[in-house]
Design a protein around this motif. Structure first.
Motif, PDB file in Angstrom:
ATOM      1  N   VAL A 128       0.836  -1.204   0.000  1.00  0.00           N
ATOM      2  CA  VAL A 128       0.000   0.000   0.000  1.00  0.00           C
ATOM      3  C   VAL A 128       0.868   1.250   0.000  1.00  0.00           C
ATOM      4  O   VAL A 128       0.622   2.210  -0.743  1.00  0.00           O
ATOM      5  CB  VAL A 128      -0.959  -0.004   1.210  1.00  0.00           C
ATOM      6  N   ASN A 130       0.923   3.965  -3.171  1.00  0.00           N
ATOM      7  CA  ASN A 130       0.559   5.363  -2.949  1.00  0.00           C
ATOM      8  C   ASN A 130       1.744   6.285  -3.186  1.00  0.00           C
ATOM      9  O   ASN A 130       1.579   7.383  -3.744  1.00  0.00           O
ATOM     10  CB  ASN A 130       0.022   5.541  -1.530  1.00  0.00           C
ATOM     11  N   THR A 186      -7.058   2.299  -3.558  1.00  0.00           N
ATOM     12  CA  THR A 186      -6.137   1.878  -2.495  1.00  0.00           C
ATOM     13  C   THR A 186      -6.654   2.306  -1.125  1.00  0.00           C
ATOM     14  O   THR A 186      -6.539   1.557  -0.156  1.00  0.00           O
ATOM     15  CB  THR A 186      -4.734   2.470  -2.722  1.00  0.00           C
TER      16      THR A 186
END
Length: 390
Positions: A170, A174, A348
């Protein structure tokens, strides 16, 4: 006859227009449930059946204790189903379709059976309407609250198993989305050619992915080494029989590990054989057994975190340069890049929200605001830089 009784006899009768007592509150209840009650009960019935099926489907992919827990949850949902069937009687009619949420849970449970399903089930149990529904018993409302905690415990096991690698994935995705969008927008705002913007984006992708992968490898490896260094050893197994009982420093070991004075003294007596009980299997007098489970599974492995971070950073960083790859230039390319990155940030963020049992929309919007905010600041700085240089 007393004056009180006389007054009661002469009192005006209760107007027939007053609302009747709720069903089941008196022996003379004549009217049945309203159509809205029947509709609501039938929906509850369908949802209870669907949720019981979800737990049974999840149980098929589990073994041992987890399987028994899931089957027990399905049995509890079956009791709730019987309650609504009892209220409906012959008005139950044909089976009603479960809510979209329950059908989605069922689909995921049958085809995936992952921690995502348990996270969604945890959120569903926490939003049960039974606490405010007068036709649901207090026991049913309490059941749903307990079910939320049970599912939370099961979901936590799954979260721990993927926490380290998932965190790296993650974070990498990002970071790739935001950093490369910021780079692309900053370069474009400075007035350079679209080919330079594309080359800068590709360079940012490669450099960032390598940096993220190497950084995660070092970070996770260092964290695991620190955790391993803090884990108590079993030196007491060998040293205890040889200690001088008059100058016994074994007590200091247990005090340093956080035990109270009383508990530490009791453990010393166990370890030196003065007491027959050896109550803590983790410090057993028996030979030390090798670890079967990874004590640091929540941290993840260094290679797994590095690979996840590298791949997900690259997958995120490629999104902002896609419009330039297909030939778009100028403002249209930036608008498309911003839209694609915004959609990816929503996905996400929602994924993190699902896994954490919180609102996917709230988490998605938070990711979107942070990511596009950073890109907007960089774009403004690019404008300023381009004006100064020009």
């Amino acid at each position: 006859m007393s004056p009180h009784a006389q007054n009661n006899r002469n009192a005006a009768p209760r107007p027939s227009s007053l609302p009747a007592a709720p069903e089941g509150s008196g022996p003379n209840r004549q009217s049945g449930p309203s159509p809205s009650d029947i509709k609501r009960w039938r929906q509850y019935l369908a949802d209870e059946r669907a949720e019981a099926a979800v737990y049974r489907d999840l149980a098929q992919s589990r073994q041992g204790e987890e399987r028994e827990i899931l089957l027990a949850l399905a049995e509890a949902e079956g009791r709730h189903e019987a309650h609504w069937l009892g209220l409906l009687g012959d008005r139950a009619g044909k089976p009603r379709r479960a809510s979209l949420r329950s059908r989605l849970l069922g689909f995921l449970a049958r085809h995936f059976g992952s921690v995502f399903v348990l996270a969604l089930a945890q959120r569903a149990e926490g939003r049960s309407p039974y606490a405010k529904d007068p036709n649901a018993t207090d026991a049913m409302a309490a059941d749903e609250q307990i079910h939320e905690e049970v599912v939370r415990g099961l979901a936590t096991r799954g979260r721990n198993r993927l926490a380290g690698t998932f965190r790296a994935a993650v974070f990498g995705a990002n970071d790739g989305l935001v950093s490369n969008l910021s780079l692309v927008m900053g370069m474009a705002a400075s007035g350079v050619a679209s080919s330079v913007v594309l080359l800068s984006g590709i360079a940012g992708l490669l450099a960032g992915a390598m940096s993220m992968g190497a950084g995660e490898f070092i970070s996770v490896r260092s964290q695991r080494e620190l955790l391993a260094a803090t884990r108590p050893t079993q030196v007491t197994l060998v040293a205890a029989p040889k200690l001088d009982l008059e100058h016994n420093e074994l007590l200091l070991v247990y005090l340093a590990r956080g035990m109270t004075q009383e508990a530490a003294e009791h453990r010393v007596a166990e370890r030196t054989g003065l007491l027959p009980c050896d109550c803590d299997p983790s410090l057993s007098l028996q030979p030390e057994l090798p670890d079967v489970d990874d004590q640091h599974e929540a941290v993840g492995t260094a290679w797994g975190a590095a690979l996840s971070s590298f791949c997900f950073f690259a997958s995120g960083a490629i999104v902002p340069i896609l419009p330039f790859v297909v030939g778009l230039t100028g403002v249209p390319a930036l608008v498309v890049a911003g839209a694609l990155v915004g959609l990816a940030l929503l996905v996400t963020g929602a994924t993190v929200g699902l896994l954490s049992g919180t609102s996917p929309l709230t988490r998605g919007l938070r990711q979107l605001a942070i990511g596009l905010g950073a890109a907007a600041v960089t774009y403004l700085l690019g404008l300023v830089f381009g004006t100064v240089v020009g």
